[in-house]
Design a protein around this motif. Structure first.
Motif, PDB file in Angstrom:
ATOM      1  N   TRP A 110      42.152  32.117  42.779  1.00 29.83           N
ATOM      2  CA  TRP A 110      42.011  33.486  43.261  1.00 29.83           C
ATOM      3  C   TRP A 110      43.338  34.239  43.339  1.00 29.83           C
ATOM      4  CZ3 TRP A 110      44.251  35.519  47.609  1.00 29.83           C
ATOM      5  CH2 TRP A 110      44.729  34.617  48.558  1.00 29.83           C
ATOM      6  N   LEU A 111      44.400  33.567  43.809  1.00 26.54           N
ATOM      7  CA  LEU A 111      45.678  34.255  43.947  1.00 26.54           C
ATOM      8  C   LEU A 111      46.273  34.577  42.578  1.00 26.54           C
ATOM      9  CD1 LEU A 111      47.778  35.414  45.829  1.00 26.54           C
ATOM     10  CD2 LEU A 111      48.851  33.166  45.938  1.00 26.54           C
ATOM     11  N   THR A 112      46.159  33.650  41.650  1.00 26.42           N
ATOM     12  CA  THR A 112      46.662  33.881  40.295  1.00 26.42           C
ATOM     13  C   THR A 112      45.918  35.041  39.636  1.00 26.42           C
ATOM     14  OG1 THR A 112      47.156  31.535  40.113  1.00 26.42           O
ATOM     15  CG2 THR A 112      47.089  32.783  38.075  1.00 26.42           C
ATOM     16  N   VAL A 113      44.606  35.070  39.795  1.00 26.41           N
ATOM     17  CA  VAL A 113      43.802  36.152  39.217  1.00 26.41           C
ATOM     18  C   VAL A 113      44.172  37.485  39.850  1.00 26.41           C
ATOM     19  CG1 VAL A 113      41.450  37.041  38.977  1.00 26.41           C
ATOM     20  CG2 VAL A 113      41.912  34.628  38.555  1.00 26.41           C
ATOM     21  N   LEU A 114      44.356  37.508  41.166  1.00 25.86           N
ATOM     22  CA  LEU A 114      44.739  38.750  41.851  1.00 25.86           C
ATOM     23  C   LEU A 114      46.094  39.241  41.355  1.00 25.86           C
ATOM     24  CD1 LEU A 114      44.235  40.898  44.049  1.00 25.86           C
ATOM     25  CD2 LEU A 114      45.359  39.348  45.660  1.00 25.86           C
ATOM     26  N   LEU A 115      47.043  38.330  41.218  1.00 31.52           N
ATOM     27  CA  LEU A 115      48.386  38.722  40.778  1.00 31.52           C
ATOM     28  C   LEU A 115      48.421  39.133  39.307  1.00 31.52           C
ATOM     29  CD1 LEU A 115      50.532  36.033  42.620  1.00 31.52           C
ATOM     30  CD2 LEU A 115      50.198  38.442  43.242  1.00 31.52           C
ATOM     31  N   ALA A 116      47.494  38.616  38.513  1.00 29.61           N
ATOM     32  CA  ALA A 116      47.473  38.927  37.085  1.00 29.61           C
ATOM     33  C   ALA A 116      46.618  40.146  36.750  1.00 29.61           C
ATOM     34  CB  ALA A 116      46.957  37.725  36.300  1.00 29.61           C
ATOM     35  N   ALA A 117      45.807  40.606  37.681  1.00 28.78           N
ATOM     36  CA  ALA A 117      44.902  41.733  37.404  1.00 28.78           C
ATOM     37  C   ALA A 117      45.703  42.983  37.040  1.00 28.78           C
ATOM     38  CB  ALA A 117      44.022  42.001  38.621  1.00 28.78           C
ATOM     39  N   ARG A 118      45.326  43.630  35.960  1.00 27.18           N
ATOM     40  CA  ARG A 118      45.994  44.847  35.505  1.00 27.18           C
ATOM     41  C   ARG A 118      45.222  46.102  35.909  1.00 27.18           C
ATOM     42  NH1 ARG A 118      50.446  42.511  35.160  1.00 27.18           N
ATOM     43  NH2 ARG A 118      50.658  40.940  33.571  1.00 27.18           N
ATOM     44  N   ALA A 119      43.971  45.892  36.323  1.00 20.19           N
ATOM     45  CA  ALA A 119      43.116  46.995  36.759  1.00 20.19           C
ATOM     46  C   ALA A 119      42.171  46.456  37.824  1.00 20.19           C
ATOM     47  CB  ALA A 119      42.332  47.560  35.583  1.00 20.19           C
ATOM     48  N   CYS A 120      41.515  47.343  38.529  1.00 20.07           N
ATOM     49  CA  CYS A 120      40.540  46.932  39.547  1.00 20.07           C
ATOM     50  C   CYS A 120      39.432  46.139  38.878  1.00 20.07           C
ATOM     51  CB  CYS A 120      39.967  48.159  40.244  1.00 20.07           C
ATOM     52  SG  CYS A 120      38.592  47.783  41.367  1.00 20.07           S
ATOM     53  N   PRO A 121      39.116  44.941  39.364  1.00 22.51           N
ATOM     54  CA  PRO A 121      38.052  44.154  38.745  1.00 22.51           C
ATOM     55  C   PRO A 121      36.659  44.731  38.990  1.00 22.51           C
ATOM     56  CG  PRO A 121      38.972  42.987  40.627  1.00 22.51           C
ATOM     57  CD  PRO A 121      39.792  44.212  40.430  1.00 22.51           C
ATOM     58  N   SER A 122      36.530  45.631  39.936  1.00 24.01           N
ATOM     59  CA  SER A 122      35.227  46.227  40.207  1.00 24.01           C
ATOM     60  C   SER A 122      34.940  47.444  39.340  1.00 24.01           C
ATOM     61  CB  SER A 122      35.134  46.632  41.686  1.00 24.01           C
ATOM     62  OG  SER A 122      35.164  45.500  42.511  1.00 24.01           O
ATOM     63  N   CYS A 123      35.908  48.352  39.264  1.00 19.00           N
ATOM     64  CA  CYS A 123      35.660  49.610  38.544  1.00 19.00           C
ATOM     65  C   CYS A 123      36.533  49.790  37.309  1.00 19.00           C
ATOM     66  CB  CYS A 123      35.822  50.792  39.472  1.00 19.00           C
ATOM     67  SG  CYS A 123      37.532  51.104  39.997  1.00 19.00           S
ATOM     68  N   GLY A 124      37.542  48.940  37.139  1.00 20.88           N
ATOM     69  CA  GLY A 124      38.416  49.058  35.975  1.00 20.88           C
ATOM     70  C   GLY A 124      39.511  50.099  36.120  1.00 20.88           C
ATOM     71  N   ASN A 125      39.651  50.683  37.299  1.00 18.49           N
ATOM     72  CA  ASN A 125      40.652  51.715  37.513  1.00 18.49           C
ATOM     73  C   ASN A 125      42.067  51.141  37.383  1.00 18.49           C
ATOM     74  OD1 ASN A 125      41.625  54.369  38.416  1.00 18.49           O
ATOM     75  ND2 ASN A 125      42.273  53.245  40.237  1.00 18.49           N
ATOM     76  N   ASP A 126      42.899  51.859  36.654  1.00 24.60           N
ATOM     77  CA  ASP A 126      44.315  51.509  36.516  1.00 24.60           C
ATOM     78  C   ASP A 126      45.108  52.574  37.268  1.00 24.60           C
ATOM     79  OD1 ASP A 126      46.910  50.972  35.777  1.00 24.60           O
ATOM     80  OD2 ASP A 126      46.500  50.880  33.637  1.00 24.60           O
ATOM     81  N   PRO A 127      45.735  52.229  38.415  1.00 24.93           N
ATOM     82  CA  PRO A 127      46.422  53.235  39.230  1.00 24.93           C
ATOM     83  C   PRO A 127      47.575  53.951  38.535  1.00 24.93           C
ATOM     84  CG  PRO A 127      46.202  51.171  40.434  1.00 24.93           C
ATOM     85  CD  PRO A 127      45.763  50.913  39.027  1.00 24.93           C
ATOM     86  N   SER A 128      48.091  53.399  37.473  1.00 23.78           N
ATOM     87  CA  SER A 128      49.239  54.033  36.818  1.00 23.78           C
ATOM     88  C   SER A 128      48.810  55.134  35.847  1.00 23.78           C
ATOM     89  CB  SER A 128      50.062  52.995  36.064  1.00 23.78           C
ATOM     90  OG  SER A 128      49.304  52.422  35.010  1.00 23.78           O
ATOM     91  N   THR A 129      47.514  55.275  35.607  1.00 33.84           N
ATOM     92  CA  THR A 129      47.066  56.313  34.673  1.00 33.84           C
ATOM     93  C   THR A 129      46.486  57.505  35.399  1.00 33.84           C
ATOM     94  OG1 THR A 129      44.894  55.267  34.449  1.00 33.84           O
ATOM     95  CG2 THR A 129      46.576  54.708  32.825  1.00 33.84           C
TER      96      THR A 129
END
Length: 110
Positions: A91-110
């Motif tokens: 879980w921690l590795t997945v959280l740290l590797a996530a590039r976008a929200c896993p629920s909605c796909g939102n990328d905060p940098s865009t």
């Protein structure tokens, strides 16, 4: 091509991970201290207080972290979703590797 930074950092929530890890470390040190008390025959009330306090602190840290890491776009608890859907050790590795929200796909940098 360089990968974009992790979602946790882009969403400004890295500080939550740092606080969480610090409190978990504090909780673990309390458990170690309770073992020292137990091995020195100074058990009793001090041991019970150290072990109970450490367990409550650790539980509070996990509860706070899983409830506080939230996607600003969809409002879902991202850390909690990852914990529920990934294996215990990932879980921690997945959280740290996530590039976008896993629920909605939102990328905060865009």
């Amino acid at each position: 091509m360089a990968q974009s930074p992790a979602w946790l950092g882009k969403s400004g929530q890295t500080w939550k991970l740092i606080v969480f890890l610090a409190v978990v470390l504090l909780s673990l040190s309390g458990i170690v201290w309770s073992e020292v008390l137990l091995s020195s025959n100074a058990a009793g009330a001090e041991f019970a207080a150290a072990i109970a306090g450490s367990c409550v602190l650790g539980l509070a840290a996990f509860t706070w972290f899983f409830r506080s890491v939230v996607c600003r776009a969809c409002g879902r608890r991202v850390a909690w979703r990852i914990v529920r859907t990934q294996s215990f050790g990932a879980w921690l590795t997945v959280l740290l590797a996530a590039r976008a929200c896993p629920s909605c796909g939102n990328d905060p940098s865009t």
